[in-house]
Design a protein around this motif. Structure first.
Motif, short mmCIF file in Angstrom:
data_model
loop_
_atom_site.label_atom_id
_atom_site.label_comp_id
_atom_site.label_asym_id
_atom_site.label_seq_id
_atom_site.Cartn_x
_atom_site.Cartn_y
_atom_site.Cartn_z
N THR A 2 0.83 -1.20 0.00
CA THR A 2 0.00 0.00 0.00
C THR A 2 0.87 1.25 0.00
OG1 THR A 2 -0.08 0.21 2.40
CG2 THR A 2 -1.76 -1.22 1.37
N HIS A 3 0.25 2.39 -0.29
CA HIS A 3 0.99 3.66 -0.24
C HIS A 3 1.56 3.90 1.14
CE1 HIS A 3 -1.45 5.32 -3.86
NE2 HIS A 3 -0.35 4.72 -4.27
N THR A 4 0.76 3.61 2.16
CA THR A 4 1.21 3.83 3.54
C THR A 4 2.43 2.97 3.86
OG1 THR A 4 -1.04 4.37 4.18
CG2 THR A 4 0.49 3.85 5.96
N HIS A 6 4.58 1.76 1.71
CA HIS A 6 5.71 2.24 0.92
C HIS A 6 6.33 3.50 1.54
CE1 HIS A 6 7.30 2.84 -3.46
NE2 HIS A 6 8.27 2.86 -2.57
N VAL A 7 5.50 4.42 2.01
CA VAL A 7 6.00 5.62 2.68
C VAL A 7 6.78 5.23 3.93
CG1 VAL A 7 5.29 7.67 3.98
CG2 VAL A 7 4.26 7.20 1.76
N ALA A 22 6.87 12.18 -2.90
CA ALA A 22 5.96 11.06 -2.66
C ALA A 22 5.12 10.76 -3.90
CB ALA A 22 5.05 11.35 -1.47
N LEU A 23 4.71 11.79 -4.60
CA LEU A 23 3.95 11.58 -5.84
C LEU A 23 4.80 10.85 -6.86
CD1 LEU A 23 1.47 11.98 -7.61
CD2 LEU A 23 2.36 14.26 -8.18
N VAL A 26 6.10 7.18 -4.85
CA VAL A 26 5.12 6.28 -4.25
C VAL A 26 3.83 6.27 -5.05
CG1 VAL A 26 3.81 5.79 -2.14
CG2 VAL A 26 6.12 6.72 -1.98
N GLY A 27 3.53 7.39 -5.70
CA GLY A 27 2.30 7.48 -6.47
C GLY A 27 1.12 8.01 -5.66
N THR A 28 1.40 8.59 -4.50
CA THR A 28 0.34 9.15 -3.68
C THR A 28 0.36 10.67 -3.70
OG1 THR A 28 -0.73 9.17 -1.51
CG2 THR A 28 1.67 9.07 -1.51
N LEU A 31 0.42 12.56 0.88
CA LEU A 31 1.50 12.22 1.81
C LEU A 31 1.13 12.60 3.24
CD1 LEU A 31 4.32 11.16 2.45
CD2 LEU A 31 5.20 13.45 1.89
N ARG A 34 -1.13 9.99 4.66
CA ARG A 34 -0.43 8.72 4.93
C ARG A 34 0.42 8.85 6.19
NH1 ARG A 34 -3.67 8.47 1.73
NH2 ARG A 34 -4.59 7.91 3.73
#
Length: 64
Positions: A2-4, A6-7, A22-23, A26-28, A31, A34
Motif C-alpha cells: 500500500t501507499h502507507t 511504501h511511505v 511522494a507523488l 510512491v504514487g500518492t 502524503l 499517509r
C-alpha cells in the motif's frame, strides 16, 4: 504494498519526503494523510516546513 507501507519503508531507510517526491516515488498525492495514518499507528513521524523554490512545503521524516 500500500501507499502507507511504501511511505513507511522509505522513512525507515532515513529518507525525508516532500509531497512532490511522494507523488513521483510512491504514487500518492496524499502524503500528509499517509503520515497521519502512520502517526496514529505509533510511528514517530515528524514534519518541518522547508523552502522549495518560491514555496514552503512539508517535509516528513522519522523522528528520533
Amino acid at each position: 504494498m500500500t501507499h502507507t507501507e511504501h511511505v513507511l519503508k522509505l522513512l525507515k531507510r532515513g529518507r525525508r519526503l516532500t509531497p512532490l517526491e511522494a507523488l513521483r516515488e510512491v504514487g500518492t498525492m496524499r502524503l500528509g494523510a499517509r503520515c497521519y495514518d502512520l502517526k496514529k499507528q505509533g510511528h514517530p513521524i515528524k514534519s518541518v516546513k522547508v523552502k522549495r523554490g518560491d514555496a514552503w512545503v512539508a517535509e516528513y521524516s522519522m523522528g528520533e
